[in-house]
Design an enzyme around this catalytic site. Structure first.
Site, short mmCIF file in Angstrom:
data_model
loop_
_atom_site.label_atom_id
_atom_site.label_comp_id
_atom_site.label_asym_id
_atom_site.label_seq_id
_atom_site.Cartn_x
_atom_site.Cartn_y
_atom_site.Cartn_z
N LYS A 210 0.84 -1.20 0.00
CA LYS A 210 0.00 0.00 0.00
C LYS A 210 0.88 1.25 0.00
CE LYS A 210 -3.53 2.34 2.68
NZ LYS A 210 -4.47 2.31 3.80
N GLU A 216 10.48 -4.63 4.54
CA GLU A 216 10.54 -6.05 4.16
C GLU A 216 10.27 -6.21 2.66
OE1 GLU A 216 8.87 -4.86 6.73
OE2 GLU A 216 8.93 -6.23 8.46
N GLY A 271 -4.88 -1.91 4.88
CA GLY A 271 -4.11 -3.06 4.40
C GLY A 271 -4.79 -4.38 4.69
N ARG A 272 -5.27 -4.55 5.90
CA ARG A 272 -5.89 -5.83 6.28
C ARG A 272 -7.30 -6.00 5.72
NH1 ARG A 272 -4.75 -2.48 10.33
NH2 ARG A 272 -6.37 -1.62 11.66
N GLU A 357 -4.94 -6.66 14.64
CA GLU A 357 -4.40 -5.35 14.27
C GLU A 357 -5.52 -4.30 14.34
OE1 GLU A 357 -2.52 -4.30 10.29
OE2 GLU A 357 -0.70 -4.76 11.39
N HIS A 388 -5.78 -33.14 17.45
CA HIS A 388 -4.67 -33.97 17.95
C HIS A 388 -3.52 -33.12 18.45
CE1 HIS A 388 -6.60 -37.63 16.49
NE2 HIS A 388 -7.07 -36.84 15.53
N LYS A 508 9.43 -0.80 14.24
CA LYS A 508 10.05 -0.46 12.95
C LYS A 508 11.17 0.57 13.16
CE LYS A 508 5.85 -0.79 10.08
NZ LYS A 508 4.93 0.00 9.26
O1 F6P Z 1 2.21 -4.01 9.96
C1 F6P Z 1 1.77 -2.75 9.62
C2 F6P Z 1 1.26 -2.69 8.22
O2 F6P Z 1 1.08 -1.35 7.92
C3 F6P Z 1 -0.02 -3.48 7.99
O3 F6P Z 1 -1.14 -2.82 8.45
C4 F6P Z 1 0.02 -3.64 6.52
O4 F6P Z 1 -0.90 -4.60 6.06
C5 F6P Z 1 1.46 -4.06 6.34
O5 F6P Z 1 2.17 -3.25 7.27
C6 F6P Z 1 2.02 -3.89 4.97
O6 F6P Z 1 1.94 -2.57 4.55
P1 F6P Z 1 2.14 -2.16 3.03
O7 F6P Z 1 1.06 -2.78 2.24
O8 F6P Z 1 2.10 -0.67 3.02
O9 F6P Z 1 3.50 -2.67 2.59
#
Ligand code: F6P
Length: 545
Positions: A210, A216, A271-272, A357, A388, A508
């Site tokens: 987003k 990452e 995002g979620r 979240e 199990h 972060k």
């Molecule tokens: O972990 C925080 C967060 O902002 C989530 O809410 C989101 O889904 C994820 O990081 C990834 O964010 P992006 O889509 O901006 O890379």
């Protein structure tokens, strides 16, 4: 959007529930079923294709009435409308919350902040469909002219969990010639493992983020680009092998992806809550545009149910309120989601982000500390595997774990002798959890006295059973929307903002500070606490060996 300053726990409706919980203390599900022969039929509701049996919960008609009163006191009907209308209910980020617009039909209109968002949504959906069709047919080829059959989605959190969960869930609907891979972890082992044996000439990378700033994802995307260029030796290859999904065109261009190959979405999609936006591009390529649209129709049908059904029969509202009952009036800490369907193996993980979240908050909308519990720990695994592993604790442990059991009438594949056995297990578990086995019943089985206590099941463990005809694209959309709106219902009662996630920020910032400290030749002086300093020093020394 006006923010209410009311502390919900000081309302008469809350107090009435607290008093009612006292009255119900000691009541067993056996009593509730014993007193009402129709309970198993009447404590049920239907929403689109989902049949929901909430009779095995520790609730009476009075409980549900009081919970609905609480929802009204919290302004739930008004909040639902405010969300659907596009008011800025995400007050800490001053944004609308409009994931429901992502699945609005083409002929709908919704003007928000001067823009028809439904028209925007369909414009992107059409571009996604055209691109997905070209990839699937082989019309869109890689740099060397080969068909792209390996689709690697690079994203994390909402840009990974949703499309991954849904791609696994809808695997029976996927093109068998397409391999879908999801890389999320900044752990290089994730990318290294994903790319083993993969042919760069046949690989499409979808960089989904987003913000397009998530460390990452950007780190993984750079590694993927290097891998591709090392193999194909031509910078021009990026244009054919990389597309982006983002709200941030500037950062996408800066990364080196042509914005003509970018699929956008909007700041009003959390995002979620985003896998039914362009974030679902990898899913759409796997299952095709028609199945993707069928899924959106399922989402929309549940949205309509949530928006228009009276609270008393509104399934997401009921599930949300029953969750509030356990969390705030019965002292439970966790909520298990147990799908009896192997294709839903990532559904609990997906719900963890959706729920935790969203509702892992401890201040109200106006920043006051909450005086009550908010979101539970959400967890689970598919049945029968969980039986199990951890069900022992649910049956005979010392805490109450409310659980959702999700079952299906038809499997994707009718493998003789399996599906009835699977469903029998689901039903047996909910029966055993509710009614248990008394010491008398254990003795009647001839169990020696010293083992009676060990073999007794107290029962009274609450469950909700969700039964659907089959895990189709539409049913998946219905299930996800059901939980989205359940989470919203709870967040509304708790008067918290379910749409921000400031809690992930501090880690972060600290990681950015620590990263150079781990790699520096000249160790900078460490200014952390003694535990963190010692761990950094130990790691640094070991890395140099
Ligand atoms: O972990 C925080 C967060 O902002 C989530 O809410 C989101 O889904 C994820 O990081 C990834 O964010 P992006 O889509 O901006 O890379």
């Amino acid at each position: 959007m006006t923010v209410t300053h009311q502390d919900i726990s000081t309302t008469n409706q809350w107090q009435a529930l607290a008093a009612h919980a006292e009255e119900l203390k000691g009541t067993h599900l056996r009593d509730l079923f014993g007193a009402d022969a129709e309970r198993g039929a009447t404590f049920t509701a239907e929403a689109v294709d989902l049949y929901v049996d909430y009779s095995k919960n520790l609730v009476t008609d009075e409980t549900l009435g009081l919970l609905v009163d609480l929802a009204r006191a919290a302004g739930l009907p008004e909040r639902i409308e405010a969300m659907f209308r596009g008011e800025h209910i995400n007050v800490t980020e001053d944004r609308a919350v409009l994931h429901t617009a992502l699945r609005a039909p083409r002929d709908a209109t919704l003007v928000v902040d001067g823009q028809d968002v439904v028209a925007d949504v369909h414009e992107v959906l059409d571009r996604m469909a055209a691109f997905a069709a070209k990839v699937r047919s082989g019309e869109w080829t890689g740099h060397t002219g080969k068909r792209l059959t390996t689709i690697v989605n690079i994203g994390i959190g909402g840009s990974d969990l949703g499309p991954k969960m849904a791609t696994i869930a809808l695997q029976p609907y996927a093109d068998p010639d397409i391999t879908s891979i999801f890389v999320s972890n900044v752990d290089g082992d994730d990318m290294a493992a994903a790319l083993k044996g993969v042919d760069p000439e046949e690989t499409l990378f979808i960089v989904a983020s987003k913000t397009f700033t998530t460390i990452e994802t950007i780190t993984n995307a750079k590694t993927a680009r290097t891998w591709l260029l090392d193999a194909l030796g031509d910078g021009a290859a990026v244009a054919k092998h990389f597309v982006a999904v983002s709200t941030n065109a500037e950062k996408v261009a800066e990364f080196g992806i042509d914005t003509a190959n970018m699929f956008g979405f909007w700041d009003w999609v959390g995002g979620r809550y985003s896998y039914d936006s362009a974030v679902g591009l990898s899913l759409m390529i796997a299952v095709g545009p028609d199945n993707f649209r069928a899924m959106l129709a399922g989402f929309h049908a549940m949205d309509q149910h949530f928006r228009t059904t009276p609270l008393e029969r509104n399934v997401p509202v009921l599930l949300g309120l029953i969750g509030v009952w356990y969390r705030n009036f019965q002292g439970t800490a966790t909520h298990a989601v147990l799908p009896y369907n192997q294709y839903l193996s990532r559904f609990p993980a997906y719900l963890q982000q959706l729920d935790m979240e969203s509702n892992g908050k401890s201040v109200t909308l106006d920043g006051a500390p909450v005086t009550y519990q908010t979101g539970p720990v959400v967890w689970g695994e598919p049945g029968t595997n969980g039986q199990h592993a951890f069900y022992q604790l649910i049956h005979q442990g010392t805490q109450t774990v409310p659980a959702d059991f999700i079952g299906f009438v038809h499997p994707a594949d009718e493998v003789p002798g399996h599906h009835d056995l699977l469903t029998a297990n689901l039903l047996a578990q909910t029966e055993a959890l509710a009614f248990g086995k008394t010491p008398e019943e254990v003795r009647a089985d001839g169990v020696p006295e010293e083992l009676v206590a060990h073999k007794t099941f107290a029962g009274n463990h609450p469950t909700t059973t969700i039964l659907a005809p089959k895990l189709t694209p539409s049913v998946l959309g219905q299930l996800v929307a059901l939980y989205e709106h359940k989470v919203f219902t709870q967040g509304t009662v708790w008067n918290i903002n379910s749409f921000d996630q400031w809690g992930v920020e501090l880690g972060k910032v600290l990681a950015n500070r620590i990263t150079p400290e781990l790699t520096a030749d000249e160790a900078p002086s460490l200014t952390h606490d003694s535990s963190t300093n010692a761990l950094i020093e130990r790691y640094r020394a070991a890395r140099r060996e």
